[in-house]
Each structure stands twice: as C-alpha cells, then as structure tokens.
Design a protein around this motif. Structure first.
Motif, PDB file in Angstrom:
ATOM      1  N   CYS A  25       8.541  42.508 128.876  1.00 24.50           N
ATOM      2  CA  CYS A  25       9.095  43.330 129.960  1.00 24.50           C
ATOM      3  C   CYS A  25       8.079  44.321 130.489  1.00 24.50           C
ATOM      4  CB  CYS A  25      10.352  44.051 129.468  1.00 24.50           C
ATOM      5  SG  CYS A  25      11.780  42.953 129.260  1.00 24.50           S
ATOM      6  N   LYS A  26       7.247  44.877 129.614  1.00 18.25           N
ATOM      7  CA  LYS A  26       6.202  45.797 130.071  1.00 18.25           C
ATOM      8  C   LYS A  26       5.193  45.075 130.959  1.00 18.25           C
ATOM      9  CE  LYS A  26       6.285  49.206 126.312  1.00 18.25           C
ATOM     10  NZ  LYS A  26       5.499  49.827 125.200  1.00 18.25           N
ATOM     11  N   GLY A  84      13.242  34.912 122.780  1.00 13.26           N
ATOM     12  CA  GLY A  84      12.635  35.667 123.872  1.00 13.26           C
ATOM     13  C   GLY A  84      11.151  35.902 123.727  1.00 13.26           C
ATOM     14  N   LYS A  85      10.541  35.425 122.653  1.00 12.92           N
ATOM     15  CA  LYS A  85       9.104  35.611 122.478  1.00 12.92           C
ATOM     16  C   LYS A  85       8.347  34.575 123.301  1.00 12.92           C
ATOM     17  CE  LYS A  85       9.323  37.628 117.849  1.00 12.92           C
ATOM     18  NZ  LYS A  85       8.889  37.509 116.422  1.00 12.92           N
ATOM     19  N   PHE A  86       7.450  35.051 124.149  1.00 15.63           N
ATOM     20  CA  PHE A  86       6.670  34.141 124.974  1.00 15.63           C
ATOM     21  C   PHE A  86       5.496  33.584 124.174  1.00 15.63           C
ATOM     22  CE2 PHE A  86       5.135  38.446 125.578  1.00 15.63           C
ATOM     23  CZ  PHE A  86       3.753  38.334 125.526  1.00 15.63           C
ATOM     24  N   GLN A  87       4.987  32.410 124.584  1.00 16.37           N
ATOM     25  CA  GLN A  87       3.889  31.772 123.867  1.00 16.37           C
ATOM     26  C   GLN A  87       2.624  32.601 123.996  1.00 16.37           C
ATOM     27  OE1 GLN A  87       2.918  27.769 125.144  1.00 16.37           O
ATOM     28  NE2 GLN A  87       2.158  27.223 123.106  1.00 16.37           N
ATOM     29  N   ASP A  96       1.156  40.436 119.983  1.00 18.42           N
ATOM     30  CA  ASP A  96       2.511  40.948 120.189  1.00 18.42           C
ATOM     31  C   ASP A  96       3.129  40.256 121.406  1.00 18.42           C
ATOM     32  OD1 ASP A  96       4.871  42.327 120.496  1.00 18.42           O
ATOM     33  OD2 ASP A  96       3.978  44.330 120.360  1.00 18.42           O
ATOM     34  N   ASN A  97       4.038  39.336 121.144  1.00 21.99           N
ATOM     35  CA  ASN A  97       4.699  38.590 122.222  1.00 21.99           C
ATOM     36  C   ASN A  97       6.197  38.856 122.240  1.00 21.99           C
ATOM     37  OD1 ASN A  97       5.250  37.259 119.851  1.00 21.99           O
ATOM     38  ND2 ASN A  97       5.041  35.200 120.705  1.00 21.99           N
ATOM     39  N   SER A  98       6.557  40.078 121.884  1.00 23.33           N
ATOM     40  CA  SER A  98       7.964  40.473 121.808  1.00 23.33           C
ATOM     41  C   SER A  98       8.587  40.593 123.191  1.00 23.33           C
ATOM     42  CB  SER A  98       8.085  41.816 121.081  1.00 23.33           C
ATOM     43  OG  SER A  98       7.431  42.833 121.819  1.00 23.33           O
TER      44      SER A  98
END
Length: 466
Positions: free
Chosen positions: A130-131, A114-117, A123-125
């Motif tokens: 979602c934020k 689920g971590k975006f590039q 911080d790509n959590s």
C-alpha cells in the motif's frame, strides 16, 4: 516561466509563493558556480504550521539539479544552500476541492495473504504494498502536472485520495489465473462499484496475486478505461515505499533474476528499468480512464517506458542488455475496453482506446520523452477530473449523424476521430475559440473512423459511433 535567483542558484520550474494542489513536487534548476559534476548541495524543508523540518543532500550534474519534495498542508519554506550561496522560496500546498477523485486500491484474492512476489528476505507485506502504491500514485499525479505545465497549461492534475484502500475480492487466485484480462477487469470493476456511488470516482487498482513462475506470468493485467485502471504487481518489488528511495529505485542497475522474478523493463534487464516501465505503464493506463487514446509518441505511446528521464539528470536511457539466453517476458499493454458496456457508473466514462495517432499534428516529443500530445493535453485541460466546475446540468456535445454535425451549447474544445480498433485518425483542438458551437466532420474522413469523440468546455465527453 519566471525564475527566482539568488547569486548563482536558479529555479526554472517553480516560483516564489506558488500554490500547488498536489503534495509531491519536482524542483528543477541550476547552480552556475558548481565546482564539479558530482558536487552536492543542501536542501532544508520547513513547515512551521506542521512543526516539520527536514534536510537532504542532492547531486549537481552539469550545473543542473532536480529535487523531489513532499509538501505539508499550508506554507512550506524551502532553502537551497551551496557553499555561501543561499536561495529561499515559499510554496503553498492547498489541495483542490473537488468531488471527482482517484482512489488507489490494493486487491487481494479470497485465498491469498496479499503478499506480492518479491526477492527473498524482502518486505512484501500488504502494508508495504500500500505504501508503494500510494507513493507511485502521487508520483503519477505530479508527473501529470509537470507535463501539462510543459504544454503551457499550468500544473493541472487530478485529485488523489490520501489512503490506499484494501479490497478483498471474491475471486480466488486460480480463478484470476484462468480469466482473460478483459473479464478480470469487468469483475473487479463490479466489485469496486458495488453498493456505492462511483460516478465521481475512478479507481487505480493493483492485483496482489500476480505471479511469475520462471516461464510464464499469471494473474497479470494492464487495462485502463472507464472508471478503472487495473494493473498487476509482478514488478512492485522494484518500486519505492518512501520518497527518499525514488531516485535510488530509478537508478538501480541490479540485474533481474528471471528464474524467480518478472522482468518487465523493456529489455533493460534491471530493477531500475522495471520501475520506470511499470510506473509509466500505470500512468499510461490511468490516462485511458481520462478518455485518452494512444498517440504515436509520448505517454500514450511507448514513451512511458522512460519515466526515469523526468527524475534523473543525465538524460541517458538505461543501457539495454544485449539479447542473450536470459528468460524474458514482454508485457503487452492491452488497453482496449471497447465493446464492454460496464455496468453501474463506469459506463459513464467508458474509454475507447487507440493504438496510434496517425494523422494528428506532430507531437513535440519523441519515443524517449514523456509528454502529452496536443489532443491528450487538450482533453485533460477541460476534463472534469482536472477542474472544479460548478454543478450545473448540461447535455454536453450532440452528434447529428445524417449531417456529420457536432453541436454544443457549452463550446467544443476537442474533437477526435477514432477507428473501431481504437486508432485516432484525426484530432482537432479549439483552444482559442471560446464558443465554438458547431463542427462538421469532413465527409471524406467519415469512412476513416467509426467513433467520434468530443469534449466541451465543461468537460462533458461524447463518444458516438458513426
């Protein structure tokens, strides 16, 4: 619009005791006695009911200012202070009661964390994703309202659900990479609507696994129609996760290293350009879920590249880089979900999209401006997602093919003619006629388009092949 002034501080788009149905608002105005172009003034935002108080500093440019604030439920007191000048207004946040909602969604592949590039040490959590998605969705909600207000229709907008859903897809990353955008849209649409009644819900979904390898883009999609707008996350790294970061992100001129990151900035080559273009692209796609087609200018044209102009003060487009040897990727916005008959409830809202509004009345904007065309604004004005209609059974508009005749007992409000490739060839709006029950399509125009689109005063929409 009436303005409320105190000495030298003037608001131009908000009045005292105004009621808002959405949380993030834009405040525009001027300070007549500003000492210089870069001076600042203080904003204090107080919500007694929520035991909330916040202060912030904002810049004045050519005596003008723009402020974005997130309201609390109920009464909000906003105090402007510049030197000895004070202006105080009250605004009320009262969410609209409706069953027609838009749900932000983060879609994670079966074999993905689920971590975006994103850049290193960023911080790509999933939580940050979602934020960013929820904040971006709220900004689009506000932008929609502001642009409706500019057309003279008041600050009408859609209702956004307050949480970002996290959905685990059955698709693996490789499966996503190997699927064409239309097939991917179809699959995600089925997963989102499985085992639930989605008739009154539209989804704004983002794929976590979008990946740029320095040469090619994998797992990207930019498609909107029916009940789903689906977008990749290749530039999510440029989006803010907090309201205080919004202006910073729009004005971030840091160059994109295209060896490791996607540059979807309309050739501007910087983080701010990526944020403006991709936020605008998402806005554009969700417009298609509201049955809008492309227009020559504005939001449903290429005006969405310049969303930053609504938030910034200098009204100058971000400087584009000269063409060089830098690796570039142009994301083609493919919005055409014309032939797919979506299953479940998505078919009730399926959108036929168009490339340009060739013959409609001239739009009061240009390619650098975010605005709705007359036809788009009229469709949204009566759309079910923008109103709180009482429940009643209605057949909606009806088309008699042999007579080229449209009828509606509820009154026709918008009629558009579209070709099979999606181009809008004509658009008629009947805003002053409260009960126009018939419309005859001119026979000489019947060969120009292959689909007629009509909306009545209750937001019922007909799409019929001709």
């Amino acid at each position: 619009m009436n303005t409320k002034t105190s000495n030298n501080i003037c608001l131009t788009n908000v009045v005292d005791n105004e009621i808002f149905t959405y949380p993030i608002i834009l405040l525009k105005g001027c300070i007549q006695n500003a000492n210089n172009d870069k001076s600042q003034f203080l904003i204090k935002h107080i919500s007694v009911n929520n035991n909330y108080c916040d202060t912030s500093l904002w810049t004045i440019y050519n005596n003008r200012f723009k402020v974005i604030i997130e309201l609390k439920i109920g009464n909000n007191k906003i105090i402007f202070k510049y030197g000895e000048d004070l202006l105080q207004i009250d605004v009320i946040f009262k969410p609209r009661t409706t069953k027609y909602t838009v749900s932000p969604v983060y879609v994670i592949c079966a074999d993905h964390d689920g971590k975006f590039q994103a850049p290193n040490n960023y911080d790509n959590s999933v939580e940050i994703a979602c934020k960013k998605i929820l904040l971006g969705s709220k900004l689009i909600q506000m932008l929609t309202a502001e642009k409706m207000d500019e057309k003279g229709f008041g600050k009408k907008t859609f209702y956004m659900e307050t949480e970002c859903q996290i959905i685990k897809s059955s698709l693996t990353r490789q499966m996503v990479f190997n699927m064409n955008p239309e097939k991917l849209w179809q699959h995600i649409a089925r997963e989102l609507t499985a085992n639930q009644n989605s008739k009154n819900r539209k989804f704004l979904a983002f794929l976590s696994c979008t990946y740029w390898d320095g040469e090619n883009l994998h797992g990207h999609v930019a498609l909107g129609g029916g009940g789903l707008a689906l977008f990749g996350t290749g530039c999510l790294y440029t989006w803010p996760s907090q309201l205080k970061e919004v202006l910073q992100c729009f004005t971030n001129m840091k160059k994109v290293d295209t060896n490791v990151l996607l540059d979807d900035s309309c050739f501007r080559g910087n983080f701010g350009g990526c944020f403006s273009t991709t936020l605008g692209s998402v806005w554009h796609e969700i417009g298609h879920t509201f049955d809008l087609g492309h227009t020559k200018y504005g939001i449903m044209g290429r005006g969405f590249d310049n969303v930053h102009l609504t938030f910034t003060l200098d009204n100058i487009n971000m400087a584009q880089e000269s063409i060089s040897n830098r690796k570039r990727y142009i994301v083609c916005i493919e919005n055409c979900i014309n032939n797919y008959k979506a299953k479940e409830d998505l078919s009730n809202n399926n959108s036929v999209n168009n490339k340009t509004n060739l013959y409609a009345k001239s739009d009061e904007c240009d390619t650098t401006t975010n605005c709705w065309s007359n036809g788009c604004a009229a469709i949204l004005l009566f759309h079910k997602w923008f109103n709180s209609y009482d429940e009643e059974k209605s057949n909606g508009p009806h088309y008699v093919v042999k007579r080229n005749l449209l009828t509606s007992t509820k009154g026709l409000k918008v009629v558009q003619l579209r070709r099979d490739d999606g181009f809008v060839t004509h658009s008629w709006e009947f805003l002053r006629n409260n009960n126009k029950q018939t419309f005859i399509l001119p026979v000489q125009l019947a060969t120009i388009g292959t689909t007629i689109v009509a909306e009545d005063s209750n937001g019922n929409i007909l799409k019929h092949s001709i």
